[in-house]
Scaffold this active site. Structure first.
Site, PDB file in Angstrom:
ATOM      1  N   GLY A   3      11.310   4.888  11.058  1.00  0.00           N
ATOM      2  CA  GLY A   3      11.627   6.046  11.891  1.00  0.00           C
ATOM      3  C   GLY A   3      10.805   7.277  11.561  1.00  0.00           C
ATOM      4  O   GLY A   3      10.929   8.310  12.213  1.00  0.00           O
ATOM      5  N   LYS A  53      13.403  12.956   5.239  1.00  0.00           N
ATOM      6  CA  LYS A  53      12.485  14.108   5.333  1.00  0.00           C
ATOM      7  C   LYS A  53      12.006  14.231   6.772  1.00  0.00           C
ATOM      8  O   LYS A  53      11.992  13.258   7.530  1.00  0.00           O
ATOM      9  CB  LYS A  53      11.284  13.958   4.399  1.00  0.00           C
ATOM     10  CG  LYS A  53      10.439  12.674   4.567  1.00  0.00           C
ATOM     11  CD  LYS A  53       9.394  12.647   5.665  1.00  0.00           C
ATOM     12  CE  LYS A  53       8.585  11.355   5.688  1.00  0.00           C
ATOM     13  NZ  LYS A  53       7.762  11.160   6.876  1.00  0.00           N
ATOM     14  N   ASP A 105       5.039   8.647   0.195  1.00  0.00           N
ATOM     15  CA  ASP A 105       6.086   9.657   0.372  1.00  0.00           C
ATOM     16  C   ASP A 105       7.045   9.735  -0.813  1.00  0.00           C
ATOM     17  O   ASP A 105       7.917  10.603  -0.847  1.00  0.00           O
ATOM     18  CB  ASP A 105       6.912   9.350   1.626  1.00  0.00           C
ATOM     19  CG  ASP A 105       6.199   9.760   2.903  1.00  0.00           C
ATOM     20  OD1 ASP A 105       5.234  10.539   2.828  1.00  0.00           O
ATOM     21  OD2 ASP A 105       6.622   9.300   3.971  1.00  0.00           O
TER      22      ASP A 105
HETATM   23  C1  LIG Z   1       2.835   9.342   7.472  1.00  0.00           C
HETATM   24  C2  LIG Z   1       3.760   9.716   6.323  1.00  0.00           C
HETATM   25  O1  LIG Z   1       5.096   9.343   6.588  1.00  0.00           O
HETATM   26  C3  LIG Z   1       3.738  11.233   6.158  1.00  0.00           C
HETATM   27  O2  LIG Z   1       4.795  11.664   5.383  1.00  0.00           O
HETATM   28  C4  LIG Z   1       3.330   9.056   5.045  1.00  0.00           C
HETATM   29  O3  LIG Z   1       2.036   9.447   4.665  1.00  0.00           O
HETATM   30  C5  LIG Z   1       3.447   7.555   5.085  1.00  0.00           C
HETATM   31  O4  LIG Z   1       3.887   7.184   3.841  1.00  0.00           O
HETATM   32  P1  LIG Z   1       4.476   5.748   3.537  1.00  0.00           P
HETATM   33  O5  LIG Z   1       5.353   5.265   4.652  1.00  0.00           O
HETATM   34  O6  LIG Z   1       5.050   5.844   2.143  1.00  0.00           O
HETATM   35  O7  LIG Z   1       3.181   4.917   3.583  1.00  0.00           O
HETATM   36  P2  LIG Z   1       2.712   3.745   2.649  1.00  0.00           P
HETATM   37  O8  LIG Z   1       3.778   2.725   2.554  1.00  0.00           O
HETATM   38  O9  LIG Z   1       2.127   4.338   1.414  1.00  0.00           O
HETATM   39  O10 LIG Z   1       1.509   3.192   3.582  1.00  0.00           O
HETATM   40  C6  LIG Z   1       1.652   2.323   4.665  1.00  0.00           C
HETATM   41  C7  LIG Z   1       0.268   2.039   5.229  1.00  0.00           C
HETATM   42  O11 LIG Z   1      -0.181   3.149   6.037  1.00  0.00           O
HETATM   43  C8  LIG Z   1      -1.544   3.467   5.790  1.00  0.00           C
HETATM   44  N1  LIG Z   1      -1.629   4.841   5.263  1.00  0.00           N
HETATM   45  C9  LIG Z   1      -0.530   5.456   4.732  1.00  0.00           C
HETATM   46  C10 LIG Z   1      -0.606   6.749   4.253  1.00  0.00           C
HETATM   47  C11 LIG Z   1      -1.870   7.393   4.313  1.00  0.00           C
HETATM   48  N2  LIG Z   1      -1.996   8.649   3.847  1.00  0.00           N
HETATM   49  N3  LIG Z   1      -2.936   6.776   4.829  1.00  0.00           N
HETATM   50  C12 LIG Z   1      -2.851   5.499   5.309  1.00  0.00           C
HETATM   51  O12 LIG Z   1      -3.835   4.961   5.789  1.00  0.00           O
HETATM   52  C13 LIG Z   1      -2.044   2.436   4.817  1.00  0.00           C
HETATM   53  O13 LIG Z   1      -2.637   1.400   5.582  1.00  0.00           O
HETATM   54  C14 LIG Z   1      -0.790   1.886   4.168  1.00  0.00           C
HETATM   55  O14 LIG Z   1      -0.936   0.546   3.800  1.00  0.00           O
HETATM   56  N1  LIG Z   2      15.150   0.274   0.912  1.00  0.00           N
HETATM   57  C1  LIG Z   2      14.399   0.221   2.014  1.00  0.00           C
HETATM   58  N2  LIG Z   2      14.752   0.937   3.089  1.00  0.00           N
HETATM   59  C2  LIG Z   2      14.001   0.916   4.208  1.00  0.00           C
HETATM   60  N3  LIG Z   2      12.890   0.181   4.362  1.00  0.00           N
HETATM   61  C3  LIG Z   2      12.487  -0.544   3.336  1.00  0.00           C
HETATM   62  C4  LIG Z   2      13.224  -0.562   2.126  1.00  0.00           C
HETATM   63  N4  LIG Z   2      12.577  -1.364   1.286  1.00  0.00           N
HETATM   64  C5  LIG Z   2      11.499  -1.839   1.944  1.00  0.00           C
HETATM   65  N5  LIG Z   2      11.442  -1.356   3.180  1.00  0.00           N
HETATM   66  C6  LIG Z   2      10.361  -1.647   4.184  1.00  0.00           C
HETATM   67  O1  LIG Z   2       9.654  -0.430   4.453  1.00  0.00           O
HETATM   68  C7  LIG Z   2       9.441  -0.279   5.860  1.00  0.00           C
HETATM   69  C8  LIG Z   2       9.379   1.225   6.194  1.00  0.00           C
HETATM   70  O2  LIG Z   2      10.646   1.748   6.035  1.00  0.00           O
HETATM   71  P1  LIG Z   2      10.996   3.311   6.108  1.00  0.00           P
HETATM   72  O3  LIG Z   2      12.398   3.432   6.573  1.00  0.00           O
HETATM   73  O4  LIG Z   2      10.664   3.979   4.834  1.00  0.00           O
HETATM   74  O5  LIG Z   2       9.991   3.795   7.242  1.00  0.00           O
HETATM   75  P2  LIG Z   2       9.605   5.217   7.705  1.00  0.00           P
HETATM   76  O6  LIG Z   2      10.825   6.078   7.802  1.00  0.00           O
HETATM   77  O7  LIG Z   2       8.775   5.068   8.922  1.00  0.00           O
HETATM   78  O8  LIG Z   2       8.740   5.756   6.504  1.00  0.00           O
HETATM   79  P3  LIG Z   2       7.597   6.855   6.483  1.00  0.00           P
HETATM   80  O9  LIG Z   2       8.069   8.088   7.115  1.00  0.00           O
HETATM   81  O10 LIG Z   2       7.437   6.997   4.997  1.00  0.00           O
HETATM   82  O11 LIG Z   2       6.429   6.227   7.179  1.00  0.00           O
HETATM   83  C9  LIG Z   2      10.612  -1.011   6.511  1.00  0.00           C
HETATM   84  O12 LIG Z   2      10.296  -1.486   7.792  1.00  0.00           O
HETATM   85  C10 LIG Z   2      10.887  -2.144   5.526  1.00  0.00           C
HETATM   86  O13 LIG Z   2      10.145  -3.302   5.862  1.00  0.00           O
END
Ligand SMILES: C[C@](O)(CO)[C@H](O)COP(=O)(O)OP(=O)(O)OC[C@H]1O[C@@H](n2ccc(N)nc2=O)[C@H](O)[C@@H]1O
Ligand SMILES: Nc1ncnc2c1ncn2[C@@H]1O[C@H](COP(=O)(O)OP(=O)(O)OP(=O)(O)O)[C@@H](O)[C@H]1O
Length: 289
Positions: A100, A14, A139
């Site tokens: 990412g 996304k 997400d």
């Molecule tokens: C920033 C976005 O990527 C926008 O799409 C998302 O809101 C992040 O979603 P995500 O990676 O699924 O995040 P999560 O794994 O739920 O949260 C990671 C950490 O980021 C912080 N977190 C996340 C989402 C949010 N709305 N508020 C937060 O403060 C929290 O400390 C949480 O422990």
């Molecule tokens: N199947 C998986 N693929 C990727 N990361 C994973 C998976 N399972 C657990 N993780 C953990 O989740 C963390 C975040 O990965 P992800 O690729 O979703 O990050 P992101 O793209 O930054 O997500 P977001 O945009 O939701 O913040 C990774 O660093 C890893 O430790």
């Protein structure tokens, strides 16, 4: 009817076309206003039925213990919610950079929830799958629902949007951003005034995490500078990836070729119906899973 034994399904990335921070919940999670659009760059998930009830990850990711992997956690959550006795072999073909801002882990989890619900005949509806998904990550619900959307709350209150579907150039800077680090920064502005969908349609596209991200990761600012030579650059989620929209595929590919000499970059098409739902043949108007 013949039983399906294996499914191979996409888990798309996304982009956050807008990301606003408008408050904070009691539990510390931030209240957001964001717009999600899918792109046709995907991880691929293979789900193979097992009859012994085991949930097994065949392809562990570097640095992620299998029990922490979001695909395994999603399968366990669905098994616990439905009481199924079935099991699964999970394979992940990882194309999306971790950390990412492309939501790869969340999308993998959503594909497992939706795909296994079909493979296991567990019969949960979209709303129930979204609710399970929200416990795995903020997400996950939008990937389960599979439609580009305006989102509020922590990203779970979704209003589907019919957006233009441009070509995007996505630059992958050489750094990983931990979402938690950005959201815990004292320098993040948390009390921005909410806007309405019409403001976004009229052109608003700010990302309130950008100042903190640029301060913590100078590499991301440098990537935005490079991309700005071609089109207006934006940050997705909390980064690291930055992207820019192009109306024309040829221009997008040319910019990617130019940038590709010094940077990791790819071209992808914006899509309002997720490649996952397309692969499963879901009718855009239908709420059936
Ligand atoms: C920033 C976005 O990527 C926008 O799409 C998302 O809101 C992040 O979603 P995500 O990676 O699924 O995040 P999560 O794994 O739920 O949260 C990671 C950490 O980021 C912080 N977190 C996340 C989402 C949010 N709305 N508020 C937060 O403060 C929290 O400390 C949480 O422990
Ligand atoms: N199947 C998986 N693929 C990727 N990361 C994973 C998976 N399972 C657990 N993780 C953990 O989740 C963390 C975040 O990965 P992800 O690729 O979703 O990050 P992101 O793209 O930054 O997500 P977001 O945009 O939701 O913040 C990774 O660093 C890893 O430790």
């Amino acid at each position: 009817m013949e039983e399906i034994e294996t499914l191979r399904l996409p888990a798309p990335a996304k982009l956050n076309l807008l990301l606003r921070v408008v408050g904070r919940r009691e539990d510390g999670y931030h209240l957001l206003q964001t717009v999600f659009q899918f792109i046709d760059r995907c991880d691929w998930i293979t789900l193979g039925r097992r009859t012994d009830g085991e949930i097994h990850l065949k392809t562990p990711l570097p640095g992620v213990p299998p029990e922490a992997d979001l695909t395994v956690r999603a399968a366990r959550a669905l098994a616990a919610a439905t009481g199924t006795r079935a099991g699964v072999d999970i394979g992940i073909e990882k194309n999306l950079p971790m950390g990412g801002g492309l939501g790869g882990g969340s999308s993998d989890a959503a594909t497992v929830l939706v795909g296994l619900n079909r493979l296991w005949h567990t019969g949960l509806g979209v709303e129930a799958l979204m609710e399970l998904g929200l416990k795995l990550g903020a997400d996950v619900p939008v990937f389960v629902n599979g439609r580009s959307a305006w989102a509020e709350g922590v990203g779970e209150q979704l209003t589907p949007l019919d957006l233009p579907e441009p070509w995007y150039v996505v630059v992958v800077p050489d750094c990983h951003v931990a979402t938690r680090t950005v959201f815990s920064s004292p320098n993040l502005t948390r009390d921005n005034k909410p806007i309405i969908i019409a403001d976004f349609i009229a052109g608003r596209q700010e990302n309130h995490c950008l100042p903190v991200v640029m301060e913590l990761y100078p590499e991301i600012g440098a990537a935005m500078d490079d991309l700005s030579r071609y089109s207006e650059p934006r940050l997705t989620g909390t980064g690291a990836c930055v992207f820019a929209a192009f109306a024309d595929e040829r221009q997008a590919r040319q910019a990617a070729v130019d940038l590709g000499s010094t940077r990791s970059v790819f071209v992808a098409k914006g899509e309002n119906l997720s490649p996952l739902q397309r692969a499963l043949g879901f009718d855009p108007g239908s709420r059936q899973s």
